[in-house]
Design a protein around this motif. Structure first.
Motif, PDB file in Angstrom:
ATOM      1  N   GLY A 133      15.528  -3.531   8.030  1.00 26.92           N
ATOM      2  CA  GLY A 133      15.515  -3.509   9.489  1.00 26.92           C
ATOM      3  C   GLY A 133      14.166  -3.945  10.022  1.00 26.92           C
ATOM      4  O   GLY A 133      13.283  -4.361   9.260  1.00 26.92           O
ATOM      5  N   PRO A 134      13.989  -3.855  11.345  1.00 21.39           N
ATOM      6  CA  PRO A 134      12.705  -4.237  11.946  1.00 21.39           C
ATOM      7  C   PRO A 134      11.577  -3.359  11.400  1.00 21.39           C
ATOM      8  O   PRO A 134      11.781  -2.164  11.174  1.00 21.39           O
ATOM      9  N   VAL A 135      10.412  -3.958  11.173  1.00 19.56           N
ATOM     10  CA  VAL A 135       9.295  -3.174  10.652  1.00 19.56           C
ATOM     11  C   VAL A 135       8.943  -2.073  11.640  1.00 19.56           C
ATOM     12  O   VAL A 135       9.058  -2.240  12.851  1.00 19.56           O
ATOM     13  N   THR A 136       8.552  -0.940  11.091  1.00 23.50           N
ATOM     14  CA  THR A 136       8.184   0.206  11.919  1.00 23.50           C
ATOM     15  C   THR A 136       6.683   0.405  11.839  1.00 23.50           C
ATOM     16  O   THR A 136       5.999  -0.182  11.004  1.00 23.50           O
ATOM     17  N   ALA A 137       6.179   1.251  12.725  1.00 23.88           N
ATOM     18  CA  ALA A 137       4.732   1.422  12.850  1.00 23.88           C
ATOM     19  C   ALA A 137       4.086   1.945  11.568  1.00 23.88           C
ATOM     20  O   ALA A 137       2.894   1.719  11.356  1.00 23.88           O
ATOM     21  N   ASN A 138       4.833   2.631  10.711  1.00 21.27           N
ATOM     22  CA  ASN A 138       4.231   3.096   9.459  1.00 21.27           C
ATOM     23  C   ASN A 138       3.926   1.927   8.519  1.00 21.27           C
ATOM     24  O   ASN A 138       3.083   2.047   7.640  1.00 21.27           O
ATOM     25  N   ILE A 139       4.616   0.792   8.714  1.00 20.77           N
ATOM     26  CA  ILE A 139       4.327  -0.401   7.905  1.00 20.77           C
ATOM     27  C   ILE A 139       3.269  -1.246   8.601  1.00 20.77           C
ATOM     28  O   ILE A 139       2.221  -1.531   8.041  1.00 20.77           O
ATOM     29  N   CYS A 140       3.547  -1.657   9.823  1.00 18.56           N
ATOM     30  CA  CYS A 140       2.578  -2.443  10.590  1.00 18.56           C
ATOM     31  C   CYS A 140       3.063  -2.576  12.028  1.00 18.56           C
ATOM     32  O   CYS A 140       4.222  -2.301  12.334  1.00 18.56           O
ATOM     33  N   HIS A 177      10.957   2.918   3.490  1.00 23.45           N
ATOM     34  CA  HIS A 177       9.786   2.911   4.373  1.00 23.45           C
ATOM     35  C   HIS A 177      10.064   2.348   5.766  1.00 23.45           C
ATOM     36  O   HIS A 177       9.203   2.387   6.628  1.00 23.45           O
ATOM     37  N   VAL A 178      11.252   1.816   5.976  1.00 26.09           N
ATOM     38  CA  VAL A 178      11.573   1.199   7.264  1.00 26.09           C
ATOM     39  C   VAL A 178      12.334   2.214   8.115  1.00 26.09           C
ATOM     40  O   VAL A 178      13.553   2.255   8.103  1.00 26.09           O
ATOM     41  N   ARG A 203       0.830  -1.206   0.000  1.00 34.16           N
ATOM     42  CA  ARG A 203       0.000   0.000   0.000  1.00 34.16           C
ATOM     43  C   ARG A 203       0.867   1.259   0.000  1.00 34.16           C
ATOM     44  O   ARG A 203       0.607   2.212  -0.740  1.00 34.16           O
ATOM     45  N   LEU A 204       1.928   1.268   0.832  1.00 38.63           N
ATOM     46  CA  LEU A 204       2.847   2.413   0.852  1.00 38.63           C
ATOM     47  C   LEU A 204       3.542   2.570  -0.494  1.00 38.63           C
ATOM     48  O   LEU A 204       3.705   3.693  -1.000  1.00 38.63           O
TER      49      LEU A 204
END
Length: 143
Positions: free
Chosen positions: A72-79, A65-66, A54-55
């Motif tokens: 790296g570890p997924v961030t809140a903007n991804i999920c 986007h990370v 979607r992003l």
């Protein structure tokens, strides 16, 4: 006059029955727990991949986007993953593709191997827990 109560033999028989039931129930429960946690990680991977798609549909790239970076570890903007026994990370992200990985971090899933999904929807599970996806039957999440 005989007193009421249980004899030592009766108590030992009851204890033996409990030991047999426990010996059967604990491994079954552990298998159930591992399968549940793995399914939860699969759900999180698919949710994160969908959100990254979607992003990317608005920016025309999977990169950046990370947390401002590519991996790296997924961030809140991804999920926001709900799994507690797997770490969800983006291992590859560029203009055309991405790969997300769920790596076991704690509990009974440590020996269960990592899970991956990529931009093409390919799902991989390191069943043998040897660090790669080259073995037989590792190109699917099927249980």
């Amino acid at each position: 006059m005989r007193s009421r109560g249980f004899t030592l033999i009766e108590l030992l028989v009851a204890l033996a029955i409990m030991a047999v039931v426990s010996a059967i129930a604990v491994p079954i429960y552990t298998q159930y727990s591992v399968r549940t946690q793995r399914t939860n990680a699969e759900k999180d991977l698919m949710m994160c991949a969908q959100n990254l798609e979607r992003l990317a549909s608005t920016t025309f790239t999977y990169a950046g986007h990370v947390g401002g970076g590519d991996t790296g570890p997924v961030t809140a903007n991804i999920c926001v993953p709900t799994t507690t026994m797997y770490a969800i990370t983006v291992t590859v992200a560029n203009a055309n593709t991405f790969t997300m990985r769920a790596t076991p971090t704690s509990g009974p899933v440590l020996s269960n191997g990592m899970l991956e999904v990529d931009a093409n929807g390919a799902q991989r599970w390191d069943r043998s827990n040897d660090g790669d996806f080259g073995d037989t039957n590792e190109t699917s999440w099927a249980h």
